[in-house]
Motif scaffolding. Structure first.
Motif, PDB file in Angstrom:
ATOM      1  N   MET A 186       0.826  -1.195   0.000  1.00 39.00           N
ATOM      2  CA  MET A 186       0.000   0.000   0.000  1.00 39.00           C
ATOM      3  C   MET A 186       0.869   1.256   0.000  1.00 39.00           C
ATOM      4  N   ALA A 187       1.872   1.264   0.842  1.00 42.78           N
ATOM      5  CA  ALA A 187       2.780   2.411   0.905  1.00 42.78           C
ATOM      6  C   ALA A 187       3.475   2.616  -0.436  1.00 42.78           C
ATOM      7  N   SER A 188       3.878   1.517  -1.074  1.00 46.29           N
ATOM      8  CA  SER A 188       4.568   1.605  -2.354  1.00 46.29           C
ATOM      9  C   SER A 188       3.681   2.239  -3.411  1.00 46.29           C
ATOM     10  N   ARG A 189       2.388   1.890  -3.415  1.00 45.33           N
ATOM     11  CA  ARG A 189       1.461   2.478  -4.388  1.00 45.33           C
ATOM     12  C   ARG A 189       1.276   3.976  -4.160  1.00 45.33           C
ATOM     13  N   MET A 190       1.568   4.426  -2.970  1.00 45.49           N
ATOM     14  CA  MET A 190       1.461   5.844  -2.648  1.00 45.49           C
ATOM     15  C   MET A 190       2.821   6.536  -2.739  1.00 45.49           C
ATOM     16  N   ASN A 191       3.817   5.779  -3.289  1.00 45.62           N
ATOM     17  CA  ASN A 191       5.190   6.294  -3.405  1.00 45.62           C
ATOM     18  C   ASN A 191       5.773   6.660  -2.048  1.00 45.62           C
ATOM     19  N   LEU A 192       5.486   5.836  -1.052  1.00 42.83           N
ATOM     20  CA  LEU A 192       6.007   6.031   0.300  1.00 42.83           C
ATOM     21  C   LEU A 192       6.655   4.739   0.765  1.00 42.83           C
ATOM     22  N   SER A 193       7.547   4.870   1.736  1.00 44.61           N
ATOM     23  CA  SER A 193       8.041   3.691   2.435  1.00 44.61           C
ATOM     24  C   SER A 193       7.052   3.385   3.561  1.00 44.61           C
ATOM     25  N   PRO A 194       7.112   2.175   4.139  1.00 46.04           N
ATOM     26  CA  PRO A 194       6.219   1.878   5.267  1.00 46.04           C
ATOM     27  C   PRO A 194       6.383   2.870   6.413  1.00 46.04           C
ATOM     28  N   ASP A 195       7.621   3.270   6.696  1.00 46.02           N
ATOM     29  CA  ASP A 195       7.840   4.233   7.785  1.00 46.02           C
ATOM     30  C   ASP A 195       7.224   5.585   7.449  1.00 46.02           C
ATOM     31  N   GLN A 196       7.306   5.974   6.182  1.00 49.56           N
ATOM     32  CA  GLN A 196       6.711   7.252   5.783  1.00 49.56           C
ATOM     33  C   GLN A 196       5.189   7.198   5.874  1.00 49.56           C
ATOM     34  N   LEU A 197       4.613   6.056   5.526  1.00 51.72           N
ATOM     35  CA  LEU A 197       3.168   5.911   5.658  1.00 51.72           C
ATOM     36  C   LEU A 197       2.762   5.978   7.125  1.00 51.72           C
ATOM     37  N   THR A 198       3.530   5.334   7.984  1.00 59.26           N
ATOM     38  CA  THR A 198       3.245   5.385   9.414  1.00 59.26           C
ATOM     39  C   THR A 198       3.327   6.816   9.929  1.00 59.26           C
ATOM     40  N   ALA A 199       4.348   7.553   9.472  1.00 57.19           N
ATOM     41  CA  ALA A 199       4.497   8.945   9.898  1.00 57.19           C
ATOM     42  C   ALA A 199       3.349   9.806   9.391  1.00 57.19           C
ATOM     43  N   THR A 200       2.914   9.539   8.155  1.00 50.64           N
ATOM     44  CA  THR A 200       1.801  10.283   7.571  1.00 50.64           C
ATOM     45  C   THR A 200       0.528  10.058   8.380  1.00 50.64           C
ATOM     46  N   LEU A 201       0.275   8.798   8.715  1.00 47.53           N
ATOM     47  CA  LEU A 201      -0.890   8.496   9.543  1.00 47.53           C
ATOM     48  C   LEU A 201      -0.770   9.179  10.894  1.00 47.53           C
ATOM     49  N   GLY A 202       0.436   9.147  11.458  1.00 47.53           N
ATOM     50  CA  GLY A 202       0.650   9.752  12.772  1.00 47.53           C
ATOM     51  C   GLY A 202       0.335  11.237  12.780  1.00 47.53           C
ATOM     52  N   ARG A 203       0.697  11.936  11.691  1.00 50.70           N
ATOM     53  CA  ARG A 203       0.392  13.360  11.630  1.00 50.70           C
ATOM     54  C   ARG A 203      -1.103  13.612  11.562  1.00 50.70           C
ATOM     55  N   GLY A 204      -1.846  12.590  11.140  1.00 51.08           N
ATOM     56  CA  GLY A 204      -3.300  12.703  11.136  1.00 51.08           C
ATOM     57  C   GLY A 204      -3.920  12.170  12.411  1.00 51.08           C
ATOM     58  N   GLY A 205      -3.080  11.815  13.365  1.00 47.03           N
ATOM     59  CA  GLY A 205      -3.597  11.344  14.648  1.00 47.03           C
ATOM     60  C   GLY A 205      -4.006   9.885  14.637  1.00 47.03           C
ATOM     61  N   VAL A 206      -3.477   9.105  13.680  1.00 46.13           N
ATOM     62  CA  VAL A 206      -3.877   7.699  13.535  1.00 46.13           C
ATOM     63  C   VAL A 206      -2.677   6.795  13.759  1.00 46.13           C
ATOM     64  N   SER A 207      -2.844   5.799  14.603  1.00 50.27           N
ATOM     65  CA  SER A 207      -1.793   4.796  14.801  1.00 50.27           C
ATOM     66  C   SER A 207      -1.768   3.831  13.624  1.00 50.27           C
TER      67      SER A 207
END
Length: 328
Positions: free
Chosen positions: A114-135
């Protein structure tokens, strides 16, 4: 009853693609933020519902609401969120009952895809979710439930997903927008041909050409099948029997396809004048083939999704009727 122990790559891809599409816009927007709300610790977790002894807390609802907000950019209805979480708990519990083994590796693989389809690494996806208040655990929990449920429904109702060709064609016909029947697009013939050339020298007179044509017609009259006819052609002077060629009926213009059908297997087509001489084709075989039409792929996928949704709702209703759901 034991269903497949591990999820398939296609299952992960389906789940990942769907969630990645809905989260893609949110990732772009959140990726531009320098700072924002972080995931709040689950300090006070009031139990809201018990599903067969498994709690759903206010924190679970809050997290799912935040995830929904990222996906849809709309405020999520609390009751809708709660019912979705109840369904997911029932799915996971059914997975245990049917011994569907979705381990952390399966979930992480889907998360990574999923992260790859969004051009993100898994850690970047986790950080993105975190900025939205989501674990990340909130999203991974949903992924796990989806993977488990897909295996259960496909396994329990396996026969429902075995669509007959005639049903797929009928469904495609109902959506056809052109004048060509679907059946004509998905079935055809493969011809095995052997070119036979009666060589005519450059600049030969008309009488020489006509003599070669008569020789070709004589061979055509004697030609009964390729097994005996081709050696016969090789015995003739200045006659070349070339390597076989395969032609699909979809590659041929209608007049040529009709000519091959009229000729029949084991016979020679009529002689034609070419720059190199008089040429005929031996029709050595004709095989019916199924063609892969994009319209059928689309219809088959639509039928799968529709059937999956029907069976999913049916089985969830059954699970709910048997479950102990205690609302606090």
């Amino acid at each position: 009853m034991v269903l497949r122990a591990r999820t398939t790559t296609s299952a992960r891809a389906t789940i990942g693609a769907r969630l990645a599409t809905t989260l893609g816009a949110a990732a772009i927007a959140l990726g531009c933020l320098i700072a924002g709300p972080s995931v709040r610790p689950a300090a006070a977790q009031n139990v809201v519902v018990m599903v067969n002894g498994t709690p759903i807390t206010s924190y679970d609802i809050e997290q799912r609401a935040r995830l929904q907000q990222l996906v849809s950019h709309k405020s999520a209805d609390r009751n809708t969120i709660l019912e979705e979480l109840i369904d997911e708990h029932l799915k996971i519990q059914a997975g245990s009952r049917y011994k569907v083994g979705i381990d952390d590796g399966d979930v992480n693989s889907s998360y990574r895809d999923m992260a790859s389809r969004m051009n993100l690494s898994p850690d970047q996806l986790t950080a993105t979710l975190g900025r939205g208040g989501v674990s990340d655990r909130t999203l991974k929990s949903k992924i796990r439930a989806d993977l488990v449920w897909q295996q259960i429904v496909r396994g329990k109702f396996q026969s429902s997903f075995q669509f007959r060709d005639k049903d797929i064609i009928a469904a495609a016909e109902s959506k056809r927008k052109d004048d060509q029947p679907i059946a004509a697009k998905i079935s055809g013939y493969e011809y095995v041909l052997r070119p036979i050339l009666f060589v005519v020298p450059q600049g030969a007179s008309a009488s020489v050409v006509e003599a070669k044509r008569r020789q070709a017609e004589a061979l055509r009259a004697r030609f009964e099948d390729c097994e005996r006819g081709l050696p016969l052609a090789r015995q003739l002077r200045n006659v070349a029997v070339r390597s076989q060629i395969l032609k699909n009926s979809t590659e041929l213009p209608d007049p040529l396809r009709d000519m091959l059908d009229r000729t029949g297997v084991g016979k020679l087509t009529g002689p034609e004048t070419t720059p190199n001489g008089i040429q005929m084709f031996a029709v050595c075989a004709r095989h019916e083939v199924k063609l892969d039409d994009p319209a059928l792929k689309k219809v088959r996928q639509e039928m799968f999704v529709e059937t999956f949704e029907e069976r999913s709702k049916q089985f969830l209703k059954e699970l709910r009727s048997q479950a102990m759901i205690e609302r606090k």
